[in-house]
Design an enzyme around this catalytic site. Sequence first.
Site, PDB file in Angstrom:
ATOM      1  N   ARG A 117      -8.911   1.123   9.680  1.00  0.00           N
ATOM      2  CA  ARG A 117      -8.660  -0.446   9.875  1.00  0.00           C
ATOM      3  C   ARG A 117      -9.555  -1.217  10.470  1.00  0.00           C
ATOM      4  O   ARG A 117      -9.372  -2.487  10.568  1.00  0.00           O
ATOM      5  CB  ARG A 117      -7.354  -0.328  10.511  1.00  0.00           C
ATOM      6  N   ARG A 136      11.917  -2.062  10.202  1.00  0.00           N
ATOM      7  CA  ARG A 136      10.900  -1.524  11.097  1.00  0.00           C
ATOM      8  C   ARG A 136      10.827  -2.856  12.197  1.00  0.00           C
ATOM      9  O   ARG A 136      10.824  -4.018  12.124  1.00  0.00           O
ATOM     10  CB  ARG A 136       9.593  -1.502  10.632  1.00  0.00           C
ATOM     11  N   LYS A 176       0.894  -1.134  -0.012  1.00  0.00           N
ATOM     12  CA  LYS A 176       0.122   0.140  -0.088  1.00  0.00           C
ATOM     13  C   LYS A 176       1.019   1.187   0.063  1.00  0.00           C
ATOM     14  O   LYS A 176       0.463   2.253  -0.840  1.00  0.00           O
ATOM     15  CB  LYS A 176      -0.959   0.047   1.425  1.00  0.00           C
ATOM     16  N   ARG A 195       0.373  -8.963  13.432  1.00  0.00           N
ATOM     17  CA  ARG A 195      -0.284  -7.993  12.300  1.00  0.00           C
ATOM     18  C   ARG A 195      -1.345  -8.755  11.284  1.00  0.00           C
ATOM     19  O   ARG A 195      -2.256  -8.327  10.951  1.00  0.00           O
ATOM     20  CB  ARG A 195       0.921  -7.383  11.712  1.00  0.00           C
ATOM     21  N   ARG A 232      11.593  -5.693   3.781  1.00  0.00           N
ATOM     22  CA  ARG A 232      11.412  -4.434   3.736  1.00  0.00           C
ATOM     23  C   ARG A 232      12.616  -3.667   4.409  1.00  0.00           C
ATOM     24  O   ARG A 232      12.756  -3.947   5.719  1.00  0.00           O
ATOM     25  CB  ARG A 232       9.954  -4.049   4.250  1.00  0.00           C
TER      26      ARG A 232
END
Length: 257
Positions: free
Chosen positions: A122, A194, A43, A205, A161
């Site tokens: 969310r 992260r 996203k 998550r 990432r």
Amino acid sequence: MASPSKPDRVAWIQGPAAQCHPAPEAVAKPWRLILLGAPGVGKGTQADLLRQRLRACHLSTGEVFRAASKQNECELTPAMKAALEYMRRGDLVPDATVWDMVRERSGCLRCGGGFLLDGFPRTLSQAESLKQLMEAEGLPLTAVLNYELPLDEIVARLSGRRTCEKCKSVYHVTERPPQREGVCDRCGGALYQRDDDRPQSIAVRLEAYERSTEPLIEFYKKLGLLLHVQATGSPESICERTLAALTASRAAAPAQT
Ligand code: AP5
């Protein structure tokens, strides 16, 4: 083609007392979009490509929390300290805290340049609150983009990432590596992993997404706003697919958007 300069979005990231530079340009038919999809589906990557094409600001709630986590601890409210704990574990931040933060920044939703909401809403409660606010302000949403990707690819994207600590640009160690390892191509900032991209937080998550966020697909489908987008292939090809879906939906409903 040089990409248009990126507004610093300080009104979103730091709060309404700050003024964005450059101020986003007002447009005749601003795009007001929500990007839905599992954590790691891409996203943020798409929001960055889309904002260059649509000129709307990328507004990420996760980015606001990560910016707060860099502040001196004594400057944080108790609610924000608690929110950061939820985030580190991979859990959703409570609705009341998220909504207070978004409502405080509602000027960004009224901005004449439009917006790309990434990571918000969310939960159904957040979606209802946003719907009420948008209706009260007379600001119709253009569409809700639902990005879809198989689970194994999602996990691979999250684990690889890397994010720039200065300009927040996003890379991937194999799929989208920087030219120099550990260094941002755009601003020279250091790249970091992260906290919530470690395996134990990724599992939490994904579970929170299934439980709380997936129901929003039905919510926005009923409102006639949902557009499905396959998130496979290169970021650029996904962006083109997204733009084609948006153009088709605007052509089909010119009076509403
Ligand atoms: P948030 O920051 O919103 O994280 P998220 O939804 O988990 O989404 P991500 O940022 O992890 O993934 P993404 O889909 O943007 O993927 P990206 O483009 O980076 O939220 C973080 C936390 O904050 C939450 O867990 C929660 O605690 C809290 N929070 C935030 N908002 C909240 C809310 N509204 N309510 C409650 N709590 C909230 O891409 C991922 C990787 O894949 C990158 O390395 C990228 O380079 C790579 N990649 C992207 N596209 C491709 C491609 N096409 N091919 C190959 N690799 C690709």
